[in-house]
Each structure stands twice: as structure tokens, then as C-alpha cells.
Design an enzyme around this catalytic site. Structure first.
Site, PDB file in Angstrom:
ATOM      1  N   ASN A  89       0.832  -1.204   0.000  1.00 40.14           N
ATOM      2  CA  ASN A  89       0.000   0.000   0.000  1.00 40.14           C
ATOM      3  C   ASN A  89       0.868   1.256   0.000  1.00 40.14           C
ATOM      4  OD1 ASN A  89      -2.098  -1.818   0.202  1.00 40.14           O
ATOM      5  ND2 ASN A  89      -2.302  -1.580   2.434  1.00 40.14           N
ATOM      6  N   VAL A  90       0.318   2.297  -0.577  1.00 44.41           N
ATOM      7  CA  VAL A  90       1.052   3.570  -0.610  1.00 44.41           C
ATOM      8  C   VAL A  90       0.447   4.559   0.383  1.00 44.41           C
ATOM      9  CG1 VAL A  90       1.899   3.269  -2.962  1.00 44.41           C
ATOM     10  CG2 VAL A  90      -0.337   4.340  -2.607  1.00 44.41           C
ATOM     11  N   ASP A  91      -0.592   4.102   1.132  1.00 45.88           N
ATOM     12  CA  ASP A  91      -1.138   4.986   2.175  1.00 45.88           C
ATOM     13  C   ASP A  91      -0.195   4.940   3.378  1.00 45.88           C
ATOM     14  OD1 ASP A  91      -3.361   2.286   2.641  1.00 45.88           O
ATOM     15  OD2 ASP A  91      -1.918   2.894   4.173  1.00 45.88           O
ATOM     16  N   HIS A 106       5.982  -0.397  -2.488  1.00 43.31           N
ATOM     17  CA  HIS A 106       5.452   0.269  -3.683  1.00 43.31           C
ATOM     18  C   HIS A 106       5.459   1.782  -3.523  1.00 43.31           C
ATOM     19  CE1 HIS A 106       3.142  -3.609  -4.996  1.00 43.31           C
ATOM     20  NE2 HIS A 106       4.420  -3.667  -5.275  1.00 43.31           N
ATOM     21  N   CYS A 133      11.008  21.012  -9.273  1.00 39.18           N
ATOM     22  CA  CYS A 133      11.615  20.195  -8.208  1.00 39.18           C
ATOM     23  C   CYS A 133      12.275  21.152  -7.208  1.00 39.18           C
ATOM     24  CB  CYS A 133      12.688  19.284  -8.809  1.00 39.18           C
ATOM     25  SG  CYS A 133      13.836  18.602  -7.586  1.00 39.18           S
ATOM     26  N   CYS A 136      16.343  20.679  -7.931  1.00 35.76           N
ATOM     27  CA  CYS A 136      16.994  21.040  -9.209  1.00 35.76           C
ATOM     28  C   CYS A 136      16.166  22.009 -10.034  1.00 35.76           C
ATOM     29  CB  CYS A 136      17.288  19.781 -10.031  1.00 35.76           C
ATOM     30  SG  CYS A 136      15.828  19.030 -10.790  1.00 35.76           S
ATOM     31  N   THR A 173      -4.606  -9.028   0.487  1.00 36.19           N
ATOM     32  CA  THR A 173      -4.022  -8.915  -0.847  1.00 36.19           C
ATOM     33  C   THR A 173      -4.544 -10.037  -1.739  1.00 36.19           C
ATOM     34  OG1 THR A 173      -1.974  -8.787  -2.149  1.00 36.19           O
ATOM     35  CG2 THR A 173      -1.916 -10.190  -0.171  1.00 36.19           C
ATOM     36  N   LEU A 199     -10.492 -11.377   3.000  1.00 39.38           N
ATOM     37  CA  LEU A 199     -11.965 -11.424   2.990  1.00 39.38           C
ATOM     38  C   LEU A 199     -12.447 -12.685   2.296  1.00 39.38           C
ATOM     39  CD1 LEU A 199     -14.225  -9.563   3.937  1.00 39.38           C
ATOM     40  CD2 LEU A 199     -14.300  -8.537   1.671  1.00 39.38           C
TER      41      LEU A 199
HETATM   42  C1  BV8 Z   1       8.319  -5.352 -11.491  1.00 39.69           C
HETATM   43  C2  BV8 Z   1       1.652   1.439  -6.496  1.00 39.69           C
HETATM   44  C3  BV8 Z   1      10.401  -5.823 -12.476  1.00 39.69           C
HETATM   45  C4  BV8 Z   1       0.939   2.470  -7.268  1.00 39.69           C
HETATM   46  C5  BV8 Z   1       1.308  -0.782  -7.457  1.00 39.69           C
HETATM   47  C6  BV8 Z   1       5.945 -11.785 -13.105  1.00 39.69           C
HETATM   48  C7  BV8 Z   1       7.087 -11.529 -12.365  1.00 39.69           C
HETATM   49  C8  BV8 Z   1       7.499 -10.216 -12.099  1.00 39.69           C
HETATM   50  C9  BV8 Z   1       6.743  -9.138 -12.578  1.00 39.69           C
HETATM   51  C10 BV8 Z   1       5.608  -9.408 -13.318  1.00 39.69           C
HETATM   52  C11 BV8 Z   1       5.210 -10.701 -13.581  1.00 39.69           C
HETATM   53  N1  BV8 Z   1       4.082 -10.653 -14.324  1.00 39.69           N
HETATM   54  C12 BV8 Z   1       3.751  -9.346 -14.505  1.00 39.69           C
HETATM   55  C13 BV8 Z   1       4.663  -8.575 -13.925  1.00 39.69           C
HETATM   56  C14 BV8 Z   1       4.672  -7.126 -13.945  1.00 39.69           C
HETATM   57  C15 BV8 Z   1       3.836  -6.482 -12.842  1.00 39.69           C
HETATM   58  C16 BV8 Z   1       2.666  -7.309 -12.366  1.00 39.69           C
HETATM   59  O1  BV8 Z   1       2.735  -8.011 -11.374  1.00 39.69           O
HETATM   60  N2  BV8 Z   1       1.556  -7.186 -13.090  1.00 39.69           N
HETATM   61  C17 BV8 Z   1       0.337  -7.869 -12.672  1.00 39.69           C
HETATM   62  C18 BV8 Z   1      -0.854  -6.953 -12.874  1.00 39.69           C
HETATM   63  C19 BV8 Z   1       0.236  -9.154 -13.504  1.00 39.69           C
HETATM   64  N3  BV8 Z   1       4.680  -6.187 -11.700  1.00 39.69           N
HETATM   65  C20 BV8 Z   1       5.397  -5.035 -11.740  1.00 39.69           C
HETATM   66  O2  BV8 Z   1       5.445  -4.295 -12.698  1.00 39.69           O
HETATM   67  C21 BV8 Z   1       6.221  -4.709 -10.499  1.00 39.69           C
HETATM   68  N4  BV8 Z   1       7.565  -4.435 -10.901  1.00 39.69           N
HETATM   69  O3  BV8 Z   1       7.910  -6.473 -11.720  1.00 39.69           O
HETATM   70  O4  BV8 Z   1       9.588  -4.888 -11.805  1.00 39.69           O
HETATM   71  C22 BV8 Z   1      11.303  -6.459 -11.493  1.00 39.69           C
HETATM   72  C23 BV8 Z   1      10.794  -7.065 -10.358  1.00 39.69           C
HETATM   73  C24 BV8 Z   1      11.663  -7.679  -9.464  1.00 39.69           C
HETATM   74  C25 BV8 Z   1      13.026  -7.678  -9.721  1.00 39.69           C
HETATM   75  C26 BV8 Z   1      13.513  -7.059 -10.878  1.00 39.69           C
HETATM   76  C27 BV8 Z   1      12.652  -6.462 -11.763  1.00 39.69           C
HETATM   77  C28 BV8 Z   1       5.728  -3.441  -9.815  1.00 39.69           C
HETATM   78  C29 BV8 Z   1       4.342  -3.651  -9.282  1.00 39.69           C
HETATM   79  C30 BV8 Z   1       3.952  -2.439  -8.428  1.00 39.69           C
HETATM   80  C31 BV8 Z   1       2.841  -1.698  -9.108  1.00 39.69           C
HETATM   81  N5  BV8 Z   1       2.346  -0.649  -8.214  1.00 39.69           N
HETATM   82  N6  BV8 Z   1       0.908   0.188  -6.624  1.00 39.69           N
HETATM   83  C32 BV8 Z   1      -0.420   2.728  -6.703  1.00 39.69           C
HETATM   84  O5  BV8 Z   1      -0.790   2.196  -5.638  1.00 39.69           O
HETATM   85  O6  BV8 Z   1      -1.124   3.495  -7.380  1.00 39.69           O
HETATM   86  S1  BV8 Z   1       0.425  -2.221  -7.502  1.00 39.69           S
HETATM   87  C33 BV8 Z   1      -1.070  -2.129  -6.727  1.00 39.69           C
HETATM   88  O7  BV8 Z   1      -1.543  -3.489  -6.663  1.00 39.69           O
HETATM   89  C34 BV8 Z   1      -1.042  -1.681  -5.297  1.00 39.69           C
HETATM   90  O8  BV8 Z   1       0.243  -1.551  -4.736  1.00 39.69           O
HETATM   91  C35 BV8 Z   1      -1.750  -2.830  -4.599  1.00 39.69           C
HETATM   92  O9  BV8 Z   1      -1.445  -2.918  -3.280  1.00 39.69           O
HETATM   93  C36 BV8 Z   1      -1.200  -3.934  -5.393  1.00 39.69           C
HETATM   94  C37 BV8 Z   1      -1.706  -5.300  -5.152  1.00 39.69           C
HETATM   95  O10 BV8 Z   1      -3.086  -5.238  -5.063  1.00 39.69           O
HETATM   96  P1  BV8 Z   1      -3.719  -5.682  -3.657  1.00 39.69           P
HETATM   97  O11 BV8 Z   1      -3.095  -4.882  -2.572  1.00 39.69           O
HETATM   98  O12 BV8 Z   1      -3.643  -7.164  -3.539  1.00 39.69           O
HETATM   99  O13 BV8 Z   1      -5.193  -5.159  -3.819  1.00 39.69           O
HETATM  100  P2  BV8 Z   1      -6.407  -5.890  -4.579  1.00 39.69           P
HETATM  101  O14 BV8 Z   1      -7.496  -4.892  -4.741  1.00 39.69           O
HETATM  102  O15 BV8 Z   1      -5.876  -6.606  -5.787  1.00 39.69           O
HETATM  103  O16 BV8 Z   1      -6.892  -7.022  -3.539  1.00 39.69           O
HETATM  104  C38 BV8 Z   1      -7.474  -6.619  -2.307  1.00 39.69           C
HETATM  105  C39 BV8 Z   1      -7.688  -7.894  -1.515  1.00 39.69           C
HETATM  106  O17 BV8 Z   1      -8.201  -7.528  -0.227  1.00 39.69           O
HETATM  107  C40 BV8 Z   1      -8.718  -8.808  -2.149  1.00 39.69           C
HETATM  108  O18 BV8 Z   1      -8.246 -10.159  -2.081  1.00 39.69           O
HETATM  109  C41 BV8 Z   1      -9.962  -8.648  -1.264  1.00 39.69           C
HETATM  110  O19 BV8 Z   1     -10.688  -9.853  -1.139  1.00 39.69           O
HETATM  111  C42 BV8 Z   1      -9.341  -8.297   0.068  1.00 39.69           C
HETATM  112  N7  BV8 Z   1     -10.182  -7.456   0.924  1.00 39.69           N
HETATM  113  C43 BV8 Z   1     -11.073  -6.489   0.552  1.00 39.69           C
HETATM  114  N8  BV8 Z   1     -11.628  -5.950   1.665  1.00 39.69           N
HETATM  115  C44 BV8 Z   1     -11.061  -6.566   2.736  1.00 39.69           C
HETATM  116  C45 BV8 Z   1     -10.140  -7.518   2.275  1.00 39.69           C
HETATM  117  N9  BV8 Z   1      -9.429  -8.309   3.094  1.00 39.69           N
HETATM  118  C46 BV8 Z   1      -9.627  -8.141   4.427  1.00 39.69           C
HETATM  119  N10 BV8 Z   1     -10.488  -7.240   4.946  1.00 39.69           N
HETATM  120  C47 BV8 Z   1     -11.219  -6.442   4.139  1.00 39.69           C
HETATM  121  N11 BV8 Z   1     -12.077  -5.559   4.685  1.00 39.69           N
END
Ligand code: BV8
Length: 232
Positions: A89-91, A106, A133, A136, A173, A199
């Protein structure tokens, strides 16, 4: 070395009023991820991206940590040096709840950075494309968040923590974003007990030994109480 490593996602902040991403009314159903959370999208339309993060920053400022954030802070206070939070999370709700050992993999809404010189500072509530900035002077300011295609922060420290963890917990997550989605499997391979508090079942539920299904504000305090009441 932290004995307990906790990965959190948008679900832990859902009950604080901050939207999740992939639930039915999640952020990615309202905004196109490619437009607002990638470097390409930022190059195409900086104003739209700043508008997206300005809105989330305002939401975040008016939100409060909930019982789940507070329970994790209580766990860290009761077990000094033994608990690490890795948040997607970014919060800033973990910090505002009192957690200190937190890796914001993140990035953070409340921080800004300069794409030209790398300077990092506390973000103003409203950012705009031509803000100079503070270091700079170039109009290259952006939110200090990790977009898709960018490398998350703290991966080395996180990798070491997963190797040494006795317990790995994932809270709120969906397990759809990498590399965070692979952390449970890594911790398990290194011998950790893996606990999922969500959830509903997630994409990575198969990586966990134990599941606590329900809202985080209910399941996390109960889980923390259980840990603090069981022998070390
Ligand atoms: C990277 C910041 C290269 C901005 C975010 C395979 C391997 C490696 C990478 C990839 C790969 N396949 C694809 C990729 C690329 C990509 C990726 O994963 N794409 C996905 C869509 C397929 N990954 C990247 O690009 C990452 N970087 O890979 O760099 C690298 C890596 C390592 C080493 C060298 C090089 C960068 C990813 C970061 C992107 N930025 N956020 C912003 O926030 O605006 S991601 C964004 O999604 C948020 O950070 C968020 O937190 C994150 C994950 O989502 P969740 O937190 O899980 O949220 P979601 O809504 O999906 O789920 C909520 C869950 O809560 C649900 O399950 C729900 O049931 C539950 N819930 C709901 N209410 C409740 C609850 N649970 C409990 N109580 C409740 N009340």
C-alpha cells in the site's frame, strides 16, 4: 531478524475507506491502470496521473487507521525487533497506527520524487505537472510510488527477511501483483508457517498453511491476540 513478516495489501485499508484495486468497485475499474500507474502513462498525460494521486492523497489524509493497522502496531510493540511489515500500500496508515519497522515496497503517496535528479521530499497535497523540483528546479516531479514495470523498493531486505521468517502472514491482498505475489511461496520454501488473512480466498491461497477468512478489522486483532497469548 524479524521472526514474523507481514505482507499487507489494499484489503487492510478497505475498512478505513480507501478503495481496493480489484474488488468489484475497485480503483482499476474506474481508472485504466496503463494510464495512471505506468511510466508510459505518466509520459502521455502527467495531468491525469497527478489528478489520480491527488485524489488518493486527499482520501488518505481524511482516512484513519483501523483496528487491523492498530493490532499490527500492538504486535510490534509487544515483540520489539521481531515484526516486519512489508506493505504494497502507498497509504501511510501503518505509520499513523504506530508501526515503525515498515517497508513501503510500492512507495508512498505522501512522498514526492524528482524524475530528473532523484530528490525525495514530503509531497504537497496537490501536485501539478509543471511544479519545479525543490532541489533542481526542473518540472519533473512525480509521486514517489512504484508503477508497473518499475522495480519495487527494499527487495533485498525483503528477500533476507523471508529467508529468516518463522511466520509469514499476508493480509488483504489478492496475490495478483508480482513480485509480492511470490513472497508466500519463498517464505514457505524457507520453512516459515504461512497464514492468509483475507476477505476471501485469493490467487495465492494454495501457498498458505492457515486461512482466517473475514474482514481484517476482525481477523487481525484476533490473530495478534492469539500470537501474544501463545508461548514464544
Ligand atoms: C516489477 C503502487 C520488475 C501504485 C502498485 C511476473 C514476475 C514479475 C513481474 C511481473 C510478472 N508478471 C507481470 C509482472 C509485472 C507487474 C505485475 O505483477 N503485473 C500484474 C498486474 C500481472 N509487476 C510489476 O510491474 C512490479 N515491478 O515487476 O519490476 C522487477 C521485479 C523484481 C526484480 C527485478 C525487476 C511493480 C508492481 C507495483 C505496481 N504498483 N501500486 C499505486 O498504488 O497506485 S500495484 C497495486 O496493486 C497496489 O500496490 C496494490 O497494493 C497492489 C496489489 O493489489 P492488492 O493490494 O492485492 O489489492 P487488490 O485490490 O488486488 O486485492 C485486495 C484484496 O483484499 C482482495 O483479495 C480482497 O478480497 C481483500 N479485501 C477487501 N476488503 C477486505 C479484504 N481483506 C480483508 N479485509 C477487508 N475488509
Amino acid at each position: 531478524m524479524a521472526r514474523i513478516v507481514v505482507l499487507t495489501g489494499a484489503g487492510i485499508s478497505a475498512e478505513s475507506g480507501l478503495g481496493t484495486f480489484r474488488d468489484e468497485d475497485g480503483l482499476w475499474t474506474k481508472y485504466d491502470l496503463e494510464e495512471v500507474a505506468t511510466p508510459q502513462g505518466f509520459r502521455r498525460n502527467r495531468a491525469l496521473v497527478h489528478e489520480f494521486y491527488n485524489a488518493r492523497r486527499a482520501n488518505c489524509a481524511s482516512a484513519r487507521p483501523n483496528a487491523a493497522h492498530e493490532a499490527l502496531a500492538r504486535l510490534e510493540a509487544a515483540m520489539p525487533g521481531e515484526v516486519l511489515i512489508v506493505t504494497q500500500n502507498v497509504d501511510d496508515l501503518h505509520r499513523r497506527a504506530g508501526s515503525r519497522n515498515v517497508i513501503e515496497m510500492h512507495g508512498a503517496l505522501m512522498r514526492a520524487c524528482c524524475a530528473a535528479c532523484g530528490h525525495v521530499w514530503a509531497a504537497p497535497m496537490i501536485m501539478a505537472p509543471d511544479d519545479p523540483c525543490p532541489a533542481c528546479g526542473q518540472p519533473e516531479t512525480r509521486p514517489d510510488v512504484v508503477w508497473f514495470g518499475e522495480i519495487p523498493y527494499g527487495l533485498d531486505e525483503i528477500g533476507a527477511a523471508l529467508e529468516g521468517a518463522q511466520v509469514f502472514a499476508a493480509i488483504g491482498t489478492s496475490g495478483q501483483v508480482w513480485p509480492a505475489a511470490g513472497f508466500a511461496a519463498s517464505a514457505r520454501a524457507a520453512g516459515a508457517k504461512c497464514v492468509e488473512l483475507n476477505l476471501e480466498k485469493s490467487e495465492i491461497s494454495g501457498d498458505f498453511d492457515e486461512h482466517h477468512i473475514g474482514p481484517a478489522s476482525v481477523t487481525v486483532p484476533l490473530w495478534v491476540d492469539m500470537i501474544l497469548s501463545s508461548p514464544a
